[in-house]
Structure formats: structure tokens, C-alpha cells
Design a protein around this motif. Structure first.
Motif, PDB file in Angstrom:
ATOM      1  N   LEU A 113     -12.388  -3.099  -4.399  1.00  0.00           N
ATOM      2  CA  LEU A 113     -11.065  -2.556  -4.144  1.00  0.00           C
ATOM      3  C   LEU A 113     -10.610  -1.767  -5.371  1.00  0.00           C
ATOM      4  O   LEU A 113     -10.453  -2.317  -6.453  1.00  0.00           O
ATOM      5  N   LYS A 114     -10.407  -0.482  -5.151  1.00  0.00           N
ATOM      6  CA  LYS A 114      -9.997   0.348  -6.297  1.00  0.00           C
ATOM      7  C   LYS A 114      -8.479   0.389  -6.421  1.00  0.00           C
ATOM      8  O   LYS A 114      -7.931   0.315  -7.509  1.00  0.00           O
ATOM      9  N   ALA A 115      -7.832   0.535  -5.261  1.00  0.00           N
ATOM     10  CA  ALA A 115      -6.371   0.616  -5.303  1.00  0.00           C
ATOM     11  C   ALA A 115      -5.790  -0.058  -4.078  1.00  0.00           C
ATOM     12  O   ALA A 115      -6.128   0.315  -2.973  1.00  0.00           O
ATOM     13  N   PRO A 116      -4.957  -1.088  -4.259  1.00  0.00           N
ATOM     14  CA  PRO A 116      -4.337  -1.720  -3.097  1.00  0.00           C
ATOM     15  C   PRO A 116      -3.396  -0.751  -2.381  1.00  0.00           C
ATOM     16  O   PRO A 116      -2.867   0.179  -3.008  1.00  0.00           O
ATOM     17  N   LEU A 117      -3.200  -0.976  -1.102  1.00  0.00           N
ATOM     18  CA  LEU A 117      -2.358  -0.073  -0.313  1.00  0.00           C
ATOM     19  C   LEU A 117      -0.888  -0.250  -0.668  1.00  0.00           C
ATOM     20  O   LEU A 117      -0.149   0.729  -0.790  1.00  0.00           O
ATOM     21  N   PHE A 118      -0.475  -1.503  -0.837  1.00  0.00           N
ATOM     22  CA  PHE A 118       0.958  -1.745  -1.024  1.00  0.00           C
ATOM     23  C   PHE A 118       1.312  -2.045  -2.470  1.00  0.00           C
ATOM     24  O   PHE A 118       0.504  -2.541  -3.246  1.00  0.00           O
ATOM     25  N   ASN A 119       2.560  -1.768  -2.738  1.00  0.00           N
ATOM     26  CA  ASN A 119       3.152  -2.160  -3.991  1.00  0.00           C
ATOM     27  C   ASN A 119       3.615  -3.591  -3.819  1.00  0.00           C
ATOM     28  O   ASN A 119       4.546  -3.856  -3.069  1.00  0.00           O
ATOM     29  N   GLU A 120       2.949  -4.534  -4.503  1.00  0.00           N
ATOM     30  CA  GLU A 120       3.146  -5.935  -4.184  1.00  0.00           C
ATOM     31  C   GLU A 120       4.602  -6.399  -4.290  1.00  0.00           C
ATOM     32  O   GLU A 120       5.100  -7.127  -3.437  1.00  0.00           O
TER      33      GLU A 120
END
Lengths: 345, 106
Positions: free
Chosen positions: A222-229
Motif C-alpha cells: 500500500l503506497k497511499a491510503p484512500l482516506f484521510n484517517e
């Protein structure tokens, strides 16, 4: 003489302490009554033969039920057993599943995730077995106590149940010739709720931009998660509320077993809330991780982010509308079937 | 086949045994004397059934009992209670009705 005493003790040792002495005395005097004053061993044997097997005699004296759960409770026992087994297995599996997903801390590759899910399923299976034994044990114990406490001695039956009359049949609206909502459907929807909730709450480790940096599934990272946690978690109360509604609706469906206008209306409300929340979140720009958006822009430079959002929103809305309409349709159909059935029957 | 007949016969007789026992307890009787009286009247009842039955009827308050220890052999005497009299009367009536109905059919 010895033979007589042995016989008597064979009987009385199988009886409750309280009545032992009295019965022993009565038996002794009866046996002596049956014998002539001067008797031989043969005559004693004949008399004892008349009285028969001491075990049988003792059981006649005891007059206790020779079953654990009698016909009076049998049906409710089986019903409670089934319902309790289903609920506890589903509940324990759900808890394990949620717990497992929340505490999941593997690396981000799909491979470890799959292995983890396999392990979790095994755990769920084993815990279901344990839970089933527990349920069986406790339900049985409770029913044995009910049976033994003498509640079954007819009085419940006559007191609680009014005498039956054909007009009772009109009350049985819930009883439909056929169950319309399969149990499997309900379980699947519960399972689905658990899955999306878990994936959503663990999205920073699961959904996002994956890139291949090694061999096979293990190399997928995983390079970049979709959501801003942080922003995602600020929505948590609403999401939890939605989960509760979804679970509640599924349980309601399970017990009612068929579509009614009330269920269709609840379904409508549920879909409105879920689509509303979904669209609201979807259009919230701060929810998305900037890194993800950048990567997306690099890959498909000519498509604006807005296009993705509106496409997804439209698809979800369309599916929801279909679900709502089908709910009312089924309620309508089931109502007609009910009416016909009532008329014919 | 014969086993079935046997169990049906037992079932048919079961209720009448109570009635027979109640009928013989207008005067106090102890176990063995009651068994003999029944035998004299050609009522066949296993002694292993009779004595427990007496206890059950006593528990249901149809009978009262008393130990007589004056003689050299103590004996337990059973007697119809007041309630037992009433029950006996009604059972007897029921028996007459039932047997009349059945006789007219058979």
C-alpha cells in the motif's frame, strides 16, 4: 429370613430416604402375611416371585417421571434451543470477526490478509462449537429444572392457554404459508455489514493505492491510503449508527420472515440515511488523502476526480432505489398472498 | 400381535383397577387383606402394582392410612377418606355410564 431382608433393601435403597422405613415396614408385614407361619425357603421364593423384580417395584413406588424433559416442554425446548444456538453462534462469530479485524496488524500485503482471514474463520468455527455446547448445556439445564419444579404438572397448560377457538386463527397473521425472506439472506447481510464496517475502519491499512514492488501477492504494498484517517474517524458516530440500523433491520427481517409495508418503509429510511451519508462523505474533499489523489491524477490525468465521485454516487443511488422499490413490491405481493390465503383458509 | 393385545388390555384395565381398589376400602384393609379380597372377586392385579397404587392414592388424599401396632405384626391399614368417598361415587357413576354406552354398541 435373610432373603426377605435382602429383597426389601433391594427395593428401599432405590427410594427416597423419607419413605424408606415406612415402605420397608409395610413390605415386611405384607410378605409375612403372604407366608404361612412355618415356611420353607421355597415358599419365601414363591412369595417374592409374586412381588416381582425389586427394581420394578421400586420404580412403581417412586412414580417419578422417567424422562428429563417431558412432552409438555419438548416443543418449546427445541425452539429455544434452535433460536439460542443461532443467535449465540452469530454473535460470537461477529465479535471474533470484529475483534480480529480491529487488532489486525500484519503488513499490508493481500497475502497476509488472506492467511489472516483463513485463520479467523477457523477460530470462528471452533468458538461456534464451544458456544453450541454451552448453549445446549444451559438450555437443557434450565428446562430440566422447569420440568422438575413441577411447573409442568398441567397447571401452566390450563392457566395460560385459554381454550382454543377458531377465531384464534385470525390472530395468526404472522403465520404465512411460506417464509419469504430466506434465513441465508439475513445472515449474508449481517456478514456483509461486518465486512464493510471492518474494511472501512481499517481502511488506512487496506484500501488505497497499491503498487507492485516485489513478487506475487506478497509484493503488493500500500503506497497511499484512500482516506484521510482523522477525517474518516470524525464520521465514526454516524457510521456506527448506520451499522446499528443495518443489524437491527437484519434481525427484524429474520424474525418477521416476510416483507411488510412497515419493513419496506424501514428499508426506505435506511437507504435514505445510508445514501445520504455516503454522498455527504463522498463529496467531502478533506476526506481523501492528498497523496492518493496525486497518484490517481498521474495515472489518469484527463479524468477529473469529480467524475469518479458522481459515477459512484449515481451507481449507489440507483441500486438503493431499486432496493427500495423491490421492498415495497414484495410487501405488496406478500399482502395479496396473505389475503388470499386468509380467504381460502 | 399378542404383545399388542396385551398392552391394549393393560391400558383398558388400568383405570378400572383404581375403581376396584376404592370400592374395597369402605372398611379399613391392610395390603394383603385387600389383595385377597380383590382375588376373591376375580380382579387380577399384580401385587407389585397394588401396593405402590395404594401409596399413590394416599398421596392424592383419596385414602387415609394408619399403622396398627397392637398385634404382634404391625400392619398398615388403608381407608377411603371423605374426599375419596366423593371421588369413588363419581367414578362409579362414570363407569356405569361408560359400560352402558359400550354395551349398547358392542
Amino acid at each position: 429370613m435373610n432373603l426377605i431382608e435382602t429383597y426389601i433393601s433391594e427395593v428401599t435403597q432405590r427410594l427416597p430416604e423419607k419413605i424408606r422405613n415406612d415402605i420397608a415396614m409395610e413390605l415386611r408385614s405384607t410378605i409375612e402375611d403372604m407366608l404361612p407361619d412355618q415356611h420353607t425357603d421355597k415358599e419365601v421364593e414363591d412369595v417374592l416371585m409374586k412381588l416381582g423384580d425389586p427394581v420394578k417395584l421400586a420404580s412403581e413406588y417412586n412414580n417419578k417421571p422417567r424422562y428429563i424433559i417431558g412432552p409438555m416442554f419438548y416443543e418449546s425446548y427445541i425452539n429455544v434451543l434452535i433460536v439460542a444456538a443461532i443467535i449465540s453462534v452469530v454473535a460470537s462469530s461477529l465479535i471474533l470477526f470484529v475483534n480480529g479485524m480491529i487488532t489486525f496488524e500484519g503488513d499490508k500485503s493481500l497475502f497476509t490478509l488472506m492467511a489472516f482471514i483463513g485463520q479467523l474463520c477457523l477460530k470462528m468455527f471452533l468458538s461456534s462449537l464451544t458456544v453450541l455446547f454451552q448453549v445446549f448445556f444451559w438450555v437443557t439445564i434450565v428446562f430440566i429444572m422447569l420440568e422438575r419444579s413441577g411447573v409442568s404438572k398441567g397447571d401452566i397448560y390450563t392457566r395460560k392457554k385459554k381454550t382454543w377457538s377458531p377465531s384464534d386463527l385470525y390472530q395468526l397473521k404472522k403465520l404465512v404459508p411460506k417464509r419469504q425472506i430466506p434465513k441465508a439472506e439475513v445472515f449474508f447481510s449481517l456478514f456483509w455489514t461486518a465486512i464493510w464496517a471492518i474494511i472501512l475502519f481499517n481502511s488506512s491499512e487496506m484500501i488505497g493505492w497499491y503498487e507492485q514492488s516485489g513478487k506475487g501477492l506478497e509484493g503488493l504494498t500500500l503506497k497511499a491510503p484512500l482516506f484521510n484517517e482523522e477525517v474518516l474517524f470524525s464520521y465514526a458516530p454516524f457510521i456506527v449508527l448506520l451499522i446499528l440500523i443495518e443489524v437491527g433491520l437484519a434481525i427484524y427481517k429474520f424474525f418477521i420472515g416476510r416483507w411488510t409495508y412497515l419493513l419496506a418503509s424501514l428499508n426506505l429510511i435506511y437507504h435514505f440515511i445510508s445514501v445520504g451519508l455516503f454522498c455527504f462523505m463522498l463529496t467531502d474533499e478533506t476526506l481523501y488523502n492528498k497523496l492518493f489523489l496525486e497518484k490517481l491524477y498521474i495515472t489518469v490525468p484527463n479524468v477529473p476526480a469529480f467524475w469518479f465521485v458522481s459515477t459512484i454516487a449515481t451507481i449507489v443511488a440507483v441500486f438503493s432505489i431499486i432496493e427500495i422499490i423491490s421492498g415495497f413490491n414484495k410487501a405488496n405481493k406478500s399482502n395479496t398472498v396473505m389475503n388470499q390465503w386468509m380467504k381460502n383458509g | 400381535m399378542s404383545e399388542l393385545i396385551f398392552s391394549l388390555k393393560t391400558e383398558l384395565r388400568r383405570g378400572t383397577l383404581t375403581l376396584a381398589v376404592l370400592s374395597q376400602l369402605q372398611t379399613p384393609q391392610y395390603g394383603y387383606s385387600l389383595a385377597q379380597r380383590l382375588e376373591e372377586n376375580n380382579v387380577s392385579i399384580d401385587q407389585s402394582t397394588l401396593y405402590p397404587l395404594l401409596r399413590r392414592l394416599e398421596k392424592q388424599e383419596l385414602l387415609t392410612s394408619e399403622w396398627d401396632t397392637t398385634e404382634n405384626r404391625p400392619r398398615k391399614y388403608y381407608l377411603l377418606s371423605e374426599f375419596g368417598q366423593e371421588v369413588f361415587k363419581q367414578l362409579k357413576e362414570e363407569w356405569h355410564n361408560t359400560s352402558m354406552q359400550l354395551n349398547s354398541m358392542l
